[in-house]
Design a protein around this motif. Structure first.
Motif, mmCIF file in Angstrom:
data_model
loop_
_atom_site.group_PDB
_atom_site.id
_atom_site.type_symbol
_atom_site.label_atom_id
_atom_site.label_comp_id
_atom_site.label_asym_id
_atom_site.label_seq_id
_atom_site.Cartn_x
_atom_site.Cartn_y
_atom_site.Cartn_z
ATOM 1 N N LYS A 49 0.804 -1.226 0.000
ATOM 2 C CA LYS A 49 0.000 0.000 0.000
ATOM 3 C C LYS A 49 0.840 1.281 0.000
ATOM 4 O O LYS A 49 1.764 1.426 0.791
ATOM 5 C CB LYS A 49 -0.930 -0.002 1.221
ATOM 6 N N VAL A 50 0.519 2.185 -0.910
ATOM 7 C CA VAL A 50 1.011 3.564 -0.906
ATOM 8 C C VAL A 50 -0.201 4.462 -1.136
ATOM 9 O O VAL A 50 -1.213 4.021 -1.685
ATOM 10 C CB VAL A 50 2.081 3.837 -1.984
ATOM 11 N N ASP A 51 -0.109 5.702 -0.718
ATOM 12 C CA ASP A 51 -1.210 6.639 -0.928
ATOM 13 C C ASP A 51 -1.220 7.123 -2.372
ATOM 14 O O ASP A 51 -0.157 7.234 -3.003
ATOM 15 C CB ASP A 51 -1.067 7.842 0.007
ATOM 16 N N PRO A 52 -2.410 7.431 -2.889
ATOM 17 C CA PRO A 52 -2.460 8.038 -4.224
ATOM 18 C C PRO A 52 -1.731 9.376 -4.212
ATOM 19 O O PRO A 52 -1.544 9.986 -3.166
ATOM 20 C CB PRO A 52 -3.949 8.235 -4.493
ATOM 21 N N ILE A 53 -1.336 9.839 -5.379
ATOM 22 C CA ILE A 53 -0.612 11.100 -5.491
ATOM 23 C C ILE A 53 -1.619 12.214 -5.755
ATOM 24 O O ILE A 53 -2.269 12.240 -6.796
ATOM 25 C CB ILE A 53 0.419 11.040 -6.625
ATOM 26 N N SER A 54 -1.749 13.121 -4.798
ATOM 27 C CA SER A 54 -2.658 14.261 -4.953
ATOM 28 C C SER A 54 -1.940 15.390 -5.675
ATOM 29 O O SER A 54 -0.729 15.564 -5.531
ATOM 30 C CB SER A 54 -3.133 14.757 -3.594
ATOM 31 N N TYR A 55 -2.702 16.159 -6.449
ATOM 32 C CA TYR A 55 -2.144 17.317 -7.134
ATOM 33 C C TYR A 55 -3.154 18.447 -7.089
ATOM 34 O O TYR A 55 -4.354 18.225 -6.935
ATOM 35 C CB TYR A 55 -1.732 16.977 -8.574
ATOM 36 N N THR A 56 -2.673 19.679 -7.192
ATOM 37 C CA THR A 56 -3.548 20.849 -7.106
ATOM 38 C C THR A 56 -3.814 21.477 -8.468
ATOM 39 O O THR A 56 -4.695 22.312 -8.586
ATOM 40 C CB THR A 56 -2.929 21.913 -6.183
#
Length: 143
Positions: A49-56
């Motif tokens: 498990k890794v977190d999804p990559i958030s972007y702005t």
């Protein structure tokens, strides 16, 4: 003898793992070996498990940023690219040229990228896939 067969089977699982791509809005799962990470693994699966990559930024800009990084980098072969939605590449390590498969999927409904990174050969990746995901996280965090 049984232990050797078990280790051989687990090592081969990374080569024989599920094919890549997106099915029903999700990337394929990881094999049981610890040489793969995925943001769409089960929540309590701490091995993969890794977190999804958030972007702005917008989805288009985020995709273009990742795509440009892949096109400008050496030791990377882009095997599939669906404009603005999905990209799959093969990284080759600098010294021994071991291949690693990376997939990034940009769903339409969220400002996050789902990622899957897997070492194709070997049983363990010495956290190379987690470091790679963090590198992409920093790339998409730039304004």
């Amino acid at each position: 003898m049984e232990a050797a067969i078990s280790v051989f089977f687990i090592c081969c699982m990374s080569v024989l793992s599920p094919l890549s791509g997106v099915t029903d809005g999700e990337l394929r799962g990881c094999p049981p070996s610890p040489n793969c990470v995925s943001s769409q693994s089960m929540q309590y699966n701490f091995v993969h498990k890794v977190d999804p990559i958030s972007y702005t930024t917008s989805r288009k800009i985020a995709f273009e940023r990742i795509s440009k990084y892949f096109h400008d980098s050496e030791n990377i072969w882009i095997s599939e690219e669906k404009e603005g939605e999905y990209i799959r590449v093969i990284f080759f390590t600098k010294v021994f040229r071991f291949p690693d498969r990376v997939e990034i999927y940009f769903p339409e409904d969220k400002q996050e990228a789902q990622i899957r990174s897997q070492s194709i050969l070997g049983l363990w990746d010495i956290f190379a896939n987690r470091r790679r995901v963090n590198q992409f996280r920093e790339l998409l965090a730039q304004e």
